[in-house]
Scaffold this active site. Structure first.
Site, mmCIF file in Angstrom:
data_model
loop_
_atom_site.group_PDB
_atom_site.id
_atom_site.type_symbol
_atom_site.label_atom_id
_atom_site.label_comp_id
_atom_site.label_asym_id
_atom_site.label_seq_id
_atom_site.Cartn_x
_atom_site.Cartn_y
_atom_site.Cartn_z
ATOM 1 N N THR A 185 13.472 0.085 9.658
ATOM 2 C CA THR A 185 12.834 1.120 8.844
ATOM 3 C C THR A 185 12.009 1.987 9.777
ATOM 4 O O THR A 185 11.288 1.490 10.641
ATOM 5 C CB THR A 185 11.876 0.529 7.788
ATOM 6 O OG1 THR A 185 10.886 -0.240 8.459
ATOM 7 C CG2 THR A 185 12.621 -0.354 6.825
ATOM 8 N N TRP A 443 -8.359 9.192 -8.046
ATOM 9 C CA TRP A 443 -7.077 9.412 -7.385
ATOM 10 C C TRP A 443 -6.360 10.638 -7.927
ATOM 11 O O TRP A 443 -6.315 10.870 -9.129
ATOM 12 C CB TRP A 443 -6.170 8.199 -7.572
ATOM 13 C CG TRP A 443 -6.678 6.964 -6.898
ATOM 14 C CD1 TRP A 443 -7.154 5.841 -7.510
ATOM 15 C CD2 TRP A 443 -6.768 6.723 -5.498
ATOM 16 N NE1 TRP A 443 -7.542 4.918 -6.580
ATOM 17 C CE2 TRP A 443 -7.314 5.432 -5.323
ATOM 18 C CE3 TRP A 443 -6.457 7.472 -4.358
ATOM 19 C CZ2 TRP A 443 -7.543 4.876 -4.068
ATOM 20 C CZ3 TRP A 443 -6.682 6.918 -3.110
ATOM 21 C CH2 TRP A 443 -7.219 5.635 -2.972
#
Lengths: 537, 537
Positions: A185, A443
């Site tokens: 990855t 957030w």
């Protein structure tokens, strides 16, 4: 008390045997540098797998040895997939778009013994081969006649490597828990990490992806994986299409070329295609500009990044194509969820149905999901609570290659995504953990802002990143790339957000860019955007 | 080198967890003696599974213990399926239509500790319970209020058994190779033999049956298993429908009643139904006689015995319903093949396509097939060579319960069927090994003759058996059962065969019967026919 059923290993080898017996005649189309329309069959591919295995055995390959590929989607790459894994080797697919330092790290970390490269990547190989001390032989995926001049010592062509070999091979009975393939990855920080798939995980993932509500490939399909075979096994299609006996259409180096894709889709009567949003955005724009139509495609699977709302609507309304939103990651082989309708969706009005379709979908049997807060406490599946998304299942990684430590927390793999899950199991990614913007202690989802921006008719692509802010700690910055011939100024674009998101979510500023930087897997590189715009701030 | 993926057991327990999280709200309809339209959900069923597991633990059930059921298709039976297997017990489904001696043999051979019976079977239980010394408790599948008087000592109702229990249970993490269920095959000779399924085989079979070209159930389906849950797990539908989140429609004791089936199919908007040919023949005749239509059914899966050509044609032409011919056996969990079209079928003319559709279909990944001759040598897959059909795969039995010896020959399970396989993988059963007719040293297929007879407009059902013959050693005898109101004499019926099969295949004689005897699993009992007509000869 044990059951009394046959002890039968789930292996790539047995999948190959199945496809040979049941679907040997199904066609595989490839576009390669040598041939714009190469046609072969699964049976012929497997015959050549045997030749390849004999050649690799001659070169001394033994069980568990890694063999690397830097290649596009074509039949020779497919032969490497089946030939290497079926003989007990580990197929290591490498993304050639990574930085040279990453490529060097990966090949050395994997200790690859052989490297098979596409001829188009020879310039890269010329530069790097000296940095690959474990690689004993380099093979170029072409015929002897097509071999270019090269300074790579001992470089031979794939066809030369296999031509003298027998087309039968005594395939071993492998334990299903043995490694079959390896994929790194490309994290945005730190060194790449290797995910070591097993034969078992590969086959179970293939079964699940073939289910009626997942990728659902049947024998009469013609399937085009635009997603590269070096990117999490092309989402498993290299296994699932043959398992079903479907036709495969492999775009070679033309996966990023909308004109070539449309020609292939219509010419090869493609019914299903799979790829990242960037590719489909390019395709949509090309269709609009050229006035061309997709004649046979009924569905697209979109994954790798969130599918913009406008794209899903455009494909449905202008082209009659259903977009299946999917989500996953290399550590999940990669399928985690697909958004197929549920019986409970039938009664929804079109707006609510679209809303549900835009979520990342629902997990098949084999993927368990949970949401946890920062203390690790589980959150409710009510469609509202947002938390860290954790997964477990038989095709989820438990440890990275050569890592000392488990990759798990309390038996679960943390995806790095922040999400909600509703009571019907539909999961919605709201952000990457590291891409969330924390403003005044609350957030803000960068994905939601990007989705609003991309719905603006003048915007081709958009990204939102956090900028440091004295008072609010972070505030969102919008970076937009406009469609050719379109224009909109910063104020008008920011006004577009009004009424669509909470007022305090609206970005403070817009930066226009000619294009957005992408990672090697086709996602917008927020890392590069941050570097560039943090410097500007 | 082992892969580095999670060690995750494929168990009924984890399937239950999946269905609860993803499809808890999907509906299960049941017709029971108490309620002609009981409605519940998977979530509610699993809550009651926990109560059941608590009750069984209280009664002392431990891992590997067998718990028997004699029950129809309904939600309580489904709770036994999931509750018993998920707690580590072995669900033993018994066919109540077996002879009393067989039932006695089976319960004692399995050493069942508990027996759950449908109230309609109480008369049978009254007679037999004394012959079941291992059974410690008898439970009747009904409410406390519905309990009839009974001489069975300690008999309690299911609802009373579970009512005081907690609806949460700490389900164990089971090894996937543990036994999950047990089903005896009612062989036509010798004692029944137990097939002991594992959690792994059950889940892998469920995955495969969900594939796009197999049973292919998706969440928006409404699925009616007419095939009983005591018959090879209703072909796996009790697992595959919940895995997909589909609605289940369970016909209880009305599975053999065409009028009730049609009402259920239309009322519950059934999209897919599964059963043996006898059931569908009855349904077709009822539709014809009543003029009723099936409003929502799009496909039927027909298995357990060969699908007559006329039935497939009638369903398609008169009712627009596609019939998928499937084949399997208890020893195969049971699915071995399903007949879904292939890309290669697209170009066939309608007659050739029908011919292919009438074959038993093709094997999914997970079932390997081969044909062998009497010496065990493998025969070609050319659609012509006919031999013994052998299979292997992860959901194929390798040994019968409590048998000393393997059930395999050279690693393969011999199905007892005689078949051909063509180059596209389509397998065609030509006979059971023991039903073949050997005339003058050559084989005659009883199935092919039956198919010709059943295509005659006056014939409802037909069977062909071998009669001893002095000169030819064996000759075929046709036994025919005519449709109500229709007539045809023996000569006319035999003349019907001319030009349709080789002259020497044409049966020597016809016997008419009011009805054909069937085995407990719905197949024509050739054993009984032989007894009856051999005596007559």
């Amino acid at each position: 008390m044990k059951g009394l059923m046959m002890d039968y290993s789930l292996t790539v080898t047995s999948l190959m045997r199945h496809v040979e017996a049941q679907h040997g005649g199904s066609e595989v189309y490839s576009l390669t540098v040598e041939n714009p329309a190469h046609r072969t069959t699964y049976a012929e591919i497997f015959r050549r797998c045997a030749k390849l295995a004999n050649a690799l055995r001659r070169l001394g390959l033994t069980e568990g040895d890694r063999v690397a590929t830097m290649a596009w989607n074509d039949y020779r790459h497919m032969e490497l997939y089946y030939g290497i894994s079926s003989m007990g080797g580990v197929l290591h697919t490498i993304n050639p778009r990574l930085f040279p330092e990453q490529l060097q790290y990966i090949v050395n970390h994997a200790e690859d013994r052989f490297l098979f490269s596409d001829p188009l990547l020879l310039p890269l190989l010329e530069k790097l081969h000296g940095a690959f001390p474990t690689v004993e032989a380099h093979v170029l995926l072409c015929s002897r006649e097509a071999m270019p001049d090269s300074s790579v010592p001992g470089l031979i062509s794939y066809e030369e490597l296999i031509e003298g070999e027998s087309d039968s091979y005594d395939w071993p009975d492998l334990d299903e828990n043995l490694a079959s393939s390896l994929c790194y990855t490309s994290g945005t920080t730190g060194n790449p990490k290797g995910v070591l798939f097993s034969h078992r995980s590969t086959i179970l993932h293939t079964y699940a992806s073939g289910l009626a509500d997942l990728i659902s490939i049947n024998s009469t399909d013609s399937v085009l994986p635009v997603v590269p075979m070096f990117h999490a096994n092309a989402w498993g299609v290299v296994y699932s299409a043959p398992m079903a006996g479907a036709r495969l259409v492999l775009p070679g180096p033309k996966a990023g070329d909308p004109e070539a894709l449309v020609a292939m889709m219509n010419g090869e009567r493609v019914s299903k295609a799979l790829g990242v949003p960037t590719v489909w955005l390019g395709l949509l724009q090309y269709l609009e500009a050229s006035g061309k139509k997709l004649e046979t495609v009924t569905s697209l699977v979109v994954g790798g990044a969130a599918c913009p709302r406008s794209m899903m609507v455009d494909f449905a309304e202008r082209h009659g194509i259903h977009v299946y939103h999917a989500w996953g990651m290399t550590e999940m082989s990669p399928l985690g969820s697909v958004n197929a309708p549920k019986v409970t969706t039938a009664g929804l009005d079109p707006a609510a149905r679209l809303e549900q379709q835009l979520s990342q979908g629902r997990a098949p049997y084999g993927v368990e999901m949970r949401l946890v807060d920062d203390d690790g406490d589980e959150l409710p599946r009510d469609g509202k609570a947002v938390g860290r998304l954790q997964v477990r299942g038989p095709w989820v990684a438990n440890r990275y290659y050569r890592a000392e430590e488990s990759a798990l927390e309390d038996g679960w793999f943390d995806t790095g995504d922040v999400a909600s899950i509703d009571s019907e199991g539909f999961m919605r990614i709201t952000d990457r953990t590291k891409d969330l913007i924390k403003s005044g202690g609350e957030w803000i989802s960068s994905i939601e802002l990007e989705d609003v921006a991309m719905a603006h008719p003048a915007v081709a692509e958009a990204a939102v990143i956090a900028m440091p802010h004295e008072r609010w700690s972070e505030r969102p910055l919008l970076i937009a790339c406009l469609k050719e011939g379109e224009s909109v100024d910063a104020d008008a674009l920011l006004a577009w957000f009004e009424g669509k998101v909470a007022k305090w979510w609206i970005p403070d500023a817009v930066q226009f860019a000619d294009e957005l930087p992408h990672t090697a897997t086709g996602k917008v590189s927020k890392l590069k955007l941050r570097e560039r715009f943090a410097a500007a701030a």
